[in-house]
Design an enzyme around this catalytic site. Structure first.
Site, PDB file in Angstrom:
ATOM      1  N   ASP A   1       0.804  -1.231   0.000  1.00  6.75           N
ATOM      2  CA  ASP A   1       0.000   0.000   0.000  1.00  6.75           C
ATOM      3  C   ASP A   1       0.834   1.275   0.000  1.00  6.75           C
ATOM      4  OD1 ASP A   1      -2.204  -1.695   0.104  1.00  6.75           O
ATOM      5  OD2 ASP A   1      -2.235  -1.694   2.289  1.00  6.75           O
TER       6      ASP A   1
ATOM      7  N   LYS B   1       1.859   2.048  -5.065  1.00  2.60           N
ATOM      8  CA  LYS B   1       2.427   1.447  -6.294  1.00  2.60           C
ATOM      9  C   LYS B   1       1.498   1.648  -7.488  1.00  2.60           C
ATOM     10  CE  LYS B   1       2.521  -2.544  -4.234  1.00  2.60           C
ATOM     11  NZ  LYS B   1       2.099  -2.117  -2.893  1.00  2.60           N
TER      12      LYS B   1
ATOM     13  N   GLY C   1      -4.447  -4.480  -3.799  1.00  2.00           N
ATOM     14  CA  GLY C   1      -5.424  -3.442  -4.137  1.00  2.00           C
ATOM     15  C   GLY C   1      -4.630  -2.222  -4.558  1.00  2.00           C
ATOM     16  N   HIS C   2      -4.590  -1.958  -5.861  1.00  2.00           N
ATOM     17  CA  HIS C   2      -3.777  -0.868  -6.400  1.00  2.00           C
ATOM     18  C   HIS C   2      -4.699   0.239  -6.901  1.00  2.00           C
ATOM     19  CE1 HIS C   2      -0.245  -3.882  -7.161  1.00  2.00           C
ATOM     20  NE2 HIS C   2      -0.556  -3.754  -5.896  1.00  2.00           N
TER      21      HIS C   2
ATOM     22  N   GLN D   1       2.134  -6.187  -3.146  1.00  2.00           N
ATOM     23  CA  GLN D   1       2.559  -6.228  -1.742  1.00  2.00           C
ATOM     24  C   GLN D   1       3.836  -5.400  -1.554  1.00  2.00           C
ATOM     25  OE1 GLN D   1       1.527  -9.696  -3.065  1.00  2.00           O
ATOM     26  NE2 GLN D   1      -0.402  -8.734  -2.575  1.00  2.00           N
TER      27      GLN D   1
HETATM   28  P1  GDP Z   1      -0.725   0.203  -3.528  1.00  2.00           P
HETATM   29  O1  GDP Z   1      -1.291  -1.065  -3.012  1.00  2.00           O
HETATM   30  O2  GDP Z   1       0.737   0.319  -3.260  1.00  2.00           O
HETATM   31  O3  GDP Z   1      -1.063   0.465  -4.963  1.00  2.00           O
HETATM   32  O4  GDP Z   1      -1.410   1.381  -2.686  1.00  2.00           O
HETATM   33  P2  GDP Z   1      -2.987   1.517  -2.337  1.00  2.00           P
HETATM   34  O5  GDP Z   1      -3.694   1.925  -3.563  1.00  2.00           O
HETATM   35  O6  GDP Z   1      -3.462   0.313  -1.625  1.00  2.00           O
HETATM   36  O7  GDP Z   1      -2.943   2.657  -1.253  1.00  2.00           O
HETATM   37  C1  GDP Z   1      -2.418   3.917  -1.525  1.00  2.00           C
HETATM   38  C2  GDP Z   1      -3.512   4.964  -1.250  1.00  2.00           C
HETATM   39  O8  GDP Z   1      -2.933   6.246  -1.180  1.00  2.00           O
HETATM   40  C3  GDP Z   1      -4.537   5.030  -2.345  1.00  2.00           C
HETATM   41  O9  GDP Z   1      -5.770   5.424  -1.788  1.00  2.00           O
HETATM   42  C4  GDP Z   1      -4.007   6.133  -3.254  1.00  2.00           C
HETATM   43  O10 GDP Z   1      -5.025   6.774  -4.005  1.00  2.00           O
HETATM   44  C5  GDP Z   1      -3.417   7.062  -2.241  1.00  2.00           C
HETATM   45  N1  GDP Z   1      -2.234   7.833  -2.685  1.00  2.00           N
HETATM   46  C6  GDP Z   1      -1.218   7.448  -3.499  1.00  2.00           C
HETATM   47  N2  GDP Z   1      -0.264   8.409  -3.543  1.00  2.00           N
HETATM   48  C7  GDP Z   1      -0.677   9.406  -2.737  1.00  2.00           C
HETATM   49  C8  GDP Z   1      -0.107  10.651  -2.323  1.00  2.00           C
HETATM   50  O11 GDP Z   1       0.983  11.034  -2.709  1.00  2.00           O
HETATM   51  N3  GDP Z   1      -0.841  11.398  -1.443  1.00  2.00           N
HETATM   52  C9  GDP Z   1      -2.049  11.010  -0.977  1.00  2.00           C
HETATM   53  N4  GDP Z   1      -2.670  11.799  -0.119  1.00  2.00           N
HETATM   54  N5  GDP Z   1      -2.605   9.848  -1.338  1.00  2.00           N
HETATM   55  C10 GDP Z   1      -1.934   9.047  -2.186  1.00  2.00           C
HETATM   56  P1  IMO Z   2      -0.836  -4.301  -2.198  1.00  2.00           P
HETATM   57  O1  IMO Z   2      -0.326  -4.889  -3.497  1.00  2.00           O
HETATM   58  C1  IMO Z   2      -1.002  -4.605   2.147  1.00  2.00           C
HETATM   59  C2  IMO Z   2      -1.069  -8.651   3.835  1.00  2.00           C
HETATM   60  C3  IMO Z   2      -2.320  -9.075   4.562  1.00  2.00           C
HETATM   61  C4  IMO Z   2      -1.722 -10.012   5.601  1.00  2.00           C
HETATM   62  C5  IMO Z   2      -0.594 -10.687   4.823  1.00  2.00           C
HETATM   63  C6  IMO Z   2      -0.985 -12.060   4.267  1.00  2.00           C
HETATM   64  O2  IMO Z   2      -2.141  -3.602  -2.299  1.00  2.00           O
HETATM   65  O3  IMO Z   2       0.238  -3.493  -1.538  1.00  2.00           O
HETATM   66  P2  IMO Z   2      -2.506 -12.812   2.232  1.00  2.00           P
HETATM   67  O4  IMO Z   2      -3.951 -12.580   1.943  1.00  2.00           O
HETATM   68  O5  IMO Z   2      -1.577 -12.282   1.178  1.00  2.00           O
HETATM   69  O6  IMO Z   2      -2.200 -14.240   2.556  1.00  2.00           O
HETATM   70  O7  IMO Z   2      -2.215 -11.979   3.578  1.00  2.00           O
HETATM   71  O8  IMO Z   2      -0.282  -9.823   3.761  1.00  2.00           O
HETATM   72  N1  IMO Z   2      -1.269  -8.172   2.445  1.00  2.00           N
HETATM   73  C7  IMO Z   2      -1.209  -6.888   2.085  1.00  2.00           C
HETATM   74  N2  IMO Z   2      -1.046  -5.770   2.827  1.00  2.00           N
HETATM   75  N3  IMO Z   2      -1.073  -4.516   0.804  1.00  2.00           N
HETATM   76  C8  IMO Z   2      -1.198  -5.630   0.041  1.00  2.00           C
HETATM   77  O9  IMO Z   2      -1.144  -5.605  -1.298  1.00  2.00           O
HETATM   78  C9  IMO Z   2      -1.324  -6.884   0.682  1.00  2.00           C
HETATM   79  N4  IMO Z   2      -1.493  -8.151   0.256  1.00  2.00           N
HETATM   80  C10 IMO Z   2      -1.442  -8.927   1.342  1.00  2.00           C
HETATM   81  O10 IMO Z   2      -2.975  -7.974   5.140  1.00  2.00           O
HETATM   82  O11 IMO Z   2      -1.114  -9.258   6.625  1.00  2.00           O
HETATM   83 MG    MG Z   3      -2.883  -1.736  -1.832  1.00  2.00          MG
END
Ligand code: GDP
Ligand code: IMO
Ligand code: MG
Length: 428
Positions: free
Chosen positions: A13, A16, A40-41, A224
């Site tokens: 999270d 990415k 979840g991207h 991840q």
């Molecule tokens: P990922 O799993 O690495 O793709 O990240 P996620 O999408 O799960 O979580 C990142 C969250 O931060 C999402 O809600 C994005 O829309 C948000 N986000 C990404 N970059 C920025 C930033 O520079 N500032 C803020 N405020 N939000 C951001």
């Molecule tokens: P992105 O790509 C954050 C965490 C779960 C749990 C551990 C194992 O969005 O960054 P699993 O279901 O993979 O067996 O769970 O890994 N986890 C993540 N945490 N971002 C993710 O993906 C994750 N994918 C798995 O919360 O701690």
């Molecule tokens: Mg994510």
């Protein structure tokens, strides 16, 4: 031979999705190499927001080919659902998406097993996403998994599924007193998904190697993060795949010698979802403020994310394990309202200070972080696109981080949308 890998440096999270979407402009192919729909991207542009779980984050750029590699575990139901959402959004999937013929499949008994194990107090809880990721990778390693190429021959698919079904039925009954639905109903459901997916299944190994030979630009998408890697993360509180850069080779079938750039994505603070050690975690007002300001709730499960300060020990470890040569710093704007910002430079444990990531969970769970303190900039940075426009103290924080981690920054993200970005260099 321009092949770049983009990896998360923390516990996932890091942003990415946003960054890979943006960097896709420079690439010809975007290829996801591991994980499943546990990811979840989030991608935001034109006032729209999409959360991708399986499909690579380059999909919103028409003309860019998106590959789901052999290292990904694919839940056909989740994939079809995501494909439908993208089709509705006007994406031409037939022109842009291919699935490896060597990827393992997640079947309903995998998520049943995952959720049941997690809910039983007699077993260790990992805090998984409940998506069946661990059990499907376990089947892959045990050599009983079903792969996308098995979809090509219906009678072989039936045979393999039935053999697995018999075994899982017994295990689930004995361990959790759960009855699986009737096999025929499960098989027919899978056949429905097979019909949608079949034409996307290709030999992506050859496709990618030919693209490399033709000097096409390939961006390998990690899901991840480094600390969730099954080998290098905080085991056993990890996911079940190699999310680090090496996973791109095994998860796509490309040679290590073809990779010439590794970009790490890291937040200006740290978060984690699920169980496991987190040395800089804040269980106080600052932790809550980070969660509120950063909207730190899971993009896949909606769970509140645990929040804490930036960890240099972790960042340096991620640089070393992945061979990171450029960093994207995200969510700097989330720190706008903090008068004091802390950065962990070492772990104090049993009288000793560690500046290297220990393998021992006891140390990670019980260490005391050693902090350096910075004065916050207390000004709005949301949406800034030029480095010079950042407040002086924000620049000082960024430069200090870059120095401590030992790598230059390629981009600084100042908000969730594509346009909220300071670009300091190019990917290739
Ligand atoms: P990922 O799993 O690495 O793709 O990240 P996620 O999408 O799960 O979580 C990142 C969250 O931060 C999402 O809600 C994005 O829309 C948000 N986000 C990404 N970059 C920025 C930033 O520079 N500032 C803020 N405020 N939000 C951001
Ligand atoms: P992105 O790509 C954050 C965490 C779960 C749990 C551990 C194992 O969005 O960054 P699993 O279901 O993979 O067996 O769970 O890994 N986890 C993540 N945490 N971002 C993710 O993906 C994750 N994918 C798995 O919360 O701690
Ligand atoms: Mg994510």
């Amino acid at each position: 031979m321009p092949v770049a890998v983009v990896v998360g440096m923390q516990w996932g999270d890091e942003g990415k999705g946003k960054i890979i979407d943006l960097l896709s402009e420079e690439a010809d192919i975007v290829a996801r190499y591991q994980g499943g729909h546990n990811a979840g991207h989030t991608i935001c542009f034109d006032d729209k927001q999409f959360v991708l779980h399986l499909i690579p984050s380059g999909i919103f750029h028409p003309g860019k080919l998106c590959v789901i590699g052999n290292g990904v575990v694919i839940d056909p139901a989740a994939l079809v659902e995501e494909m439908e959402q993208l089709k509705e959004a006007g994406v031409d999937l037939e022109a842009q998406l291919v699935l490896s013929d060597r990827a393992n499949i997640i079947l309903p008994y995998h998520s049943t097993s995952d959720k049941s194990r997690e809910s039983e107090s007699r077993f260790q809880k990992i805090g998984t996403t409940g998506r069946g990721i661990g059990p499907s990778y376990a089947d892959k390693i045990a050599r009983v998994g079903i792969r996308t190429c098995d979809f090509l021959d219906e009678s072989r698919l039936r045979e393999l599924y039935q053999a697995n079904y018999r075994e899982k039925k017994q295990i689930l009954k004995n361990l959790y007193d759960i009855d699986l639905p009737d096999f025929e109903a499960m098989f027919q459901e899978l056949m429905k998904f097979r019909e949608v997916i079949l034409k996307f299944i290709k030999n992506t190994h050859t496709l990618l190697r030919e693209a490399i030979a033709e000097n096409k630009k390939i961006l390998c998408e990690g899901a991840q993060g480094t600390m969730l890697d099954v080998d290098h993360g905080t085991y056993p509180y990890v996911t079940s795949s190699n999310s680090t850069a090496g996973g791109a080779c095994t998860g796509l079938g490309i040679p290590p010698t073809s990779i010439n750039r590794v970009v790490g994505v890291i937040k200006a603070y740290t978060t984690r979802v699920g169980e496991g050690p987190f040395p800089t975690e804040l269980n106080d007002g600052d932790g809550e403020k980070l969660r509120d300001e950063g909207h730190e709730f899971g993009a896949t499960t909606g769970r509140p994310r645990r929040c804490g300060w930036f960890d240099v020990v972790l960042a340096r470890y991620a640089v070393a394990v992945n061979g990171i040569d450029a960093i994207v710093l995200t969510k700097i704007d989330v720190l706008d309202k903090f008068a004091t910002i802390k950065v962990c430079t070492g772990y104090k444990y049993k009288g000793q200070v560690y500046d290297e990531m220990p393998a021992d969970l006891d140390c990670l769970e019980n260490c005391e972080p050693v902090y350096a303190e910075f004065e916050g900039w207390m000004a709005n940075t949301v949406g800034i696109t030029s480095y010079d426009e950042l407040p002086e103290k924000a620049k000082q924080y960024i430069e200090k981080l870059s120095g401590l981690v030992g790598v230059k920054f390629l981009m600084i993200s100042t908000g969730p949308a594509r346009k909220h970005t300071i670009c300091l260099g190019s990917l290739f």
